[in-house]
Design a protein around this motif. Structure first.
Motif: not given
Length: 773
Positions: A26, A28, A33, A36-37, A72
């Motif tokens: 992640e 951040v 967030l 993600s991924d 991401g």
């Protein structure tokens, strides 16, 4: 190894933890967030220059010339972006998820949240011989495309292909990030480090739409004379495409016609340059001052001298040329020209998804006569030394983003660009005072990051199209809205490198006033491409002063916060609002641009008539970013409780508290300009006062050169005004008298406005107006 963040090497006043971090899969930002991924091969390195930023790269399985990797997934976060819709031009795009991104995206800003997530900038940059962009991936992935442009230039390990920066203000966010990248790369200079050419303060006339390729000396002379006789003398004359010596490959060079018999649209694009000197039309000019011993009797030099001698406001004559000499480069093996070879251009996968373009088609089909990079200086020295010798003051360099298509054998796009831009910069410094350039067709990060060491002025929108080249009759209108949006949003990115130039327009076009209003507050140059003798002088005189100068804003126009993440072209609801600063006033422009723009399905701009209707928006003093402009403005709004807002079209004054809203409703392709002026209480009195400016000029507040309050002795306000016409100020009380340059003058007092007619002082000096209470 990631650099350590210390006071000594970071430039940060105090050590603070990085705002951006990669925590497992992640990304951040400030605890929120963002992506993600994130794949495990993605690497983040904190910036040594700012705790608010980090660089991103990745490790690939193998070395290649082009990588497309996910960084991401972006889900449910509103963004605005800038992407290349044509090879040469970028525009604005919005969305909420990774799938909403467009290919060849140059910049993304994620909107901040009420929960504390700040604005986040994703900025693809260059790393070594590779250049990056963003694009949509699978399942809302944001993909980073890193490419060298040459199969012979490969790599597999990257650490700084993308820069990420976070902050609470979208304008300072971009500016701060550009400062970090400037220090990181060392390949460009920021606009604040440079001085734009003097043409930005002059009214100009360009020959393109007046003549296209058929431009000739007599026509240029008549064009300038018509503007002078009409009271709008140009300070800049830009001789566009049509002056050079060119030919097609199958033309017989002994004919002397130099390709000029082919003047249909696009027919010049396969042509190549055959000599540095001007073509026969300008070469055969004979001066009527043949007995004048001070200069040449014929040719371009004689013409430029005669033009400036006859029309004294003309301080600058610029000419057009392409980055590679001409659209098709140089014709090989021609005497007097440097070595060149015809290269077959190749479009990258990203460029193949841009809008179909006549220039690209012609260039790809016919190739480019490319001068090898080690001899690029010969190209510019030959061209520019001749132009300087005949009195030319600067050049419009067009077709800039061509190099990436011809870089296979020359070390890739970055190295070829570096060589050409280094040569161009050296030549401009030698022949055109280091800044005598208008950059055009340059909308890509290669140019911004590698080509702007000296260049400080550039186009920020696609061409002004009188009509739709695809044949849509409604394009006469909706394309004008597109143009506004291109320029306004592109400036958020490009304005850090170059002074934004919103391009020419025609004063007789159905949307001429719409265009004029935007140019008036753009902060850039103002020039038209009117046909000879076809002018709207009433409109032009709201832009141009009798000495050929203009009332230019002190900054460059940008979209207001409330429309940064909206779609002012085809959501049917958003009004484009732009702000700028004068010395003592702010200015807010409102434009209804709804009605057409980019279509993802057809990969082109197209009409969206269903959205073309009246829209309503709110205008407020807080729309002006008083603290985000540059230091040339002398406005302080600290403690100001009241603002005078004057509406140019409605001719109405509204008094507003700092956060108070005033409704505006505009029909399609209509506008309003609002001068926003802080109200001051004259010391020792109850008089409230705010200057507005010359209300006959579109940028009314730009006329105010100085402002002084004397509440101790004379109870007076002194305002220095540049220009002529109807001067208005807000005053809560009627003054007992008014003076211009020490002489009492008549005035009117109506609806809390003092109205004075200011004559032209027969010089460029301002008039001093005194208001005595």
């Amino acid at each position: 190894m990631a650099p350590s963040l210390t006071k000594e090497n970071s430039g940060i006043d105090e050590i603070k933890p990085p705002l951006i971090s990669l925590q497992g899969p992640e990304f951040v930002v400030n605890g929120h967030l963002v992506l993600s991924d994130v794949p495990p091969n993605v690497v983040a390195t904190p910036s040594a220059a700012s705790a608010d930023g980090c660089f991103m790269g990745f490790d690939a399985d193998e070395a290649k010339s082009r990588h497309v990797v996910s960084i991401g997934k972006l889900k449910g976060i509103r963004f605005m972006s800038i992407f290349r819709f044509k090879v040469w031009w970028t525009t604005h795009w919005v969305g909420d998820n990774g799938r909403d991104l467009e290919n060849e995206t140059q910049m993304v800003i994620l909107e901040k949240s009420d929960a504390g997530r700040p604005y986040v900038l994703l900025l693809p940059i260059v790393e070594g011989p590779f250049r990056s962009s963003l694009q949509p991936g699978e399942d809302d992935s944001v993909d980073l495309c890193v490419e060298s442009g040459s199969t012979k230039v490969t790599g597999g390990d990257f650490r700084s292909s993308l820069y990420i920066h976070a902050g609470d203000d979208p304008y300072s966010l971009v500016k701060e990030a550009m400062g970090v990248v400037r220090a990181h790369l060392g390949t460009f200079k920021l606009l604040e480090e440079k001085t734009p050419p003097g043409i930005v303060d002059k009214f100009g006339w360009c020959t393109w739409d007046a003549f296209y390729l058929k431009v000739h000396p007599q026509g240029v002379w008549e064009g300038v004379k018509g503007l002078v006789d009409g009271g709008c003398p140009p300070g800049l004359v830009l001789i566009d495409d049509g002056w050079q010596s060119i030919s097609h490959d199958d033309d017989d060079p002994t004919t002397g016609q130099e390709g000029m018999n082919r003047t249909a649209a696009g027919e010049q694009m396969p042509c190549r340059l055959t000599k540095f000197k001007e073509n026969y039309k300008f070469r055969d000019y004979v001066s009527p001052k043949r007995s004048d011993p001070t200069g040449p009797e014929k040719g371009m030099g004689a013409f430029v001298r005669d033009l400036k001698d006859e029309f004294r406001t003309v301080d600058y004559v610029y000419v057009w040329h392409a980055l590679c000499g001409y659209w098709g480069g140089l014709r090989p093996k021609f005497p007097g020209l440097p070595e060149s070879n015809v290269i077959s251009p190749k479009l990258s996968p990203g460029l193949k998804l841009t809008m179909e373009d006549l220039a690209v088609d012609k260039i790809v089909n016919n190739g480019v006569g490319l001068v090898p990079p080690e001899k690029a200086l010969e190209l510019y020295e030959g061209l520019h030394s001749h132009l300087q010798s005949v009195g030319i003051d600067g050049v419009k360099v067009d077709v800039i983003h061509l190099l990436e298509m011809v870089c296979e054998e020359y070390g890739g796009r970055v190295e070829l660009a570096k060589a050409y831009y280094k040569a161009l910069t050296a030549s401009v410094k030698k022949h055109f005072k280091g800044n005598g350039v208008i950059a055009s067709m340059e909308h890509c990060n290669d140019f911004m990051l590698l080509g702007t060491e000296a260049i400080s002025l550039g186009r920020v929108g696609d061409d002004f199209w009188c009509t739709d080249p695809s044949g849509d009759p409604n394009g006469t209108f909706w394309l004008q809205g597109c143009h506004m949006v291109h320029c306004a949003y592109n400036s958020l990115w490009m304005g850090n490198f170059i002074q934004p130039d919103w391009d020419m327009f025609q004063s007789t076009h159905p949307c001429a006033v719409f265009h004029a209003a935007s140019r008036a507050i753009s902060g850039g140059p103002i020039y038209v491409s009117d046909s000879v003798g076809k002018h709207n002088f009433e409109l032009l005189k709201s832009l141009v002063l009798p000495d050929g100068s203009i009332l230019r804003c002190r900054y460059y126009a940008l979209p207001t916060r409330d429309c940064l993440f909206q779609d002012p072209l085809h959501d049917g609801a958003t009004m484009l609002k732009i702000w700028n600063l004068n010395k003592f006033t702010g200015v807010l422009g409102a434009f209804n641009c709804q009605g057409g723009g980019w279509c993802r399905e057809t990969r082109r701009n197209k009409c969206a008539a269903e959205y073309s209707h009246a829209v309503t928006a709110m205008a407020s003093p807080k729309d002006i970013e008083w603290r985000n402009g540059n230091t040339n403005s002398q406005i302080s709004v600290d403690g100001v409780q009241l603002f005078a807002m004057y509406m140019f079209k409605a001719k109405k004054l509204v008094l507003s508290k700092p956060s108070q809203n005033t409704g505006i409703s505009l029909d399609p392709f209509d506008f309003e300009l609002i001068t926003v002026s802080p109200v001051t209480i004259l010391a020792g009195t109850s008089v409230q006062f705010a200057p507005i400016g010359l209300v006959n000029m579109l940028n009314s507040g730009g006329a105010i050169e100085s402002l002084a309050f004397d509440g101790e002795e004379e109870n007076s306000v002194q305002v220095a005004v540049k220009g002529t016409g109807e001067m208005r100020v807000f005053s809560s009380e009627k003054p007992r008298s008014c003076r211009i340059n020490g002489e009492d003058v008549a005035f009117a007092y109506d609806e809390f406005m003092v109205i004075i007619q200011v004559p032209w002082p027969n010089s460029s000096n301002p008039s001093l107006i005194e208001y005595l209470f």
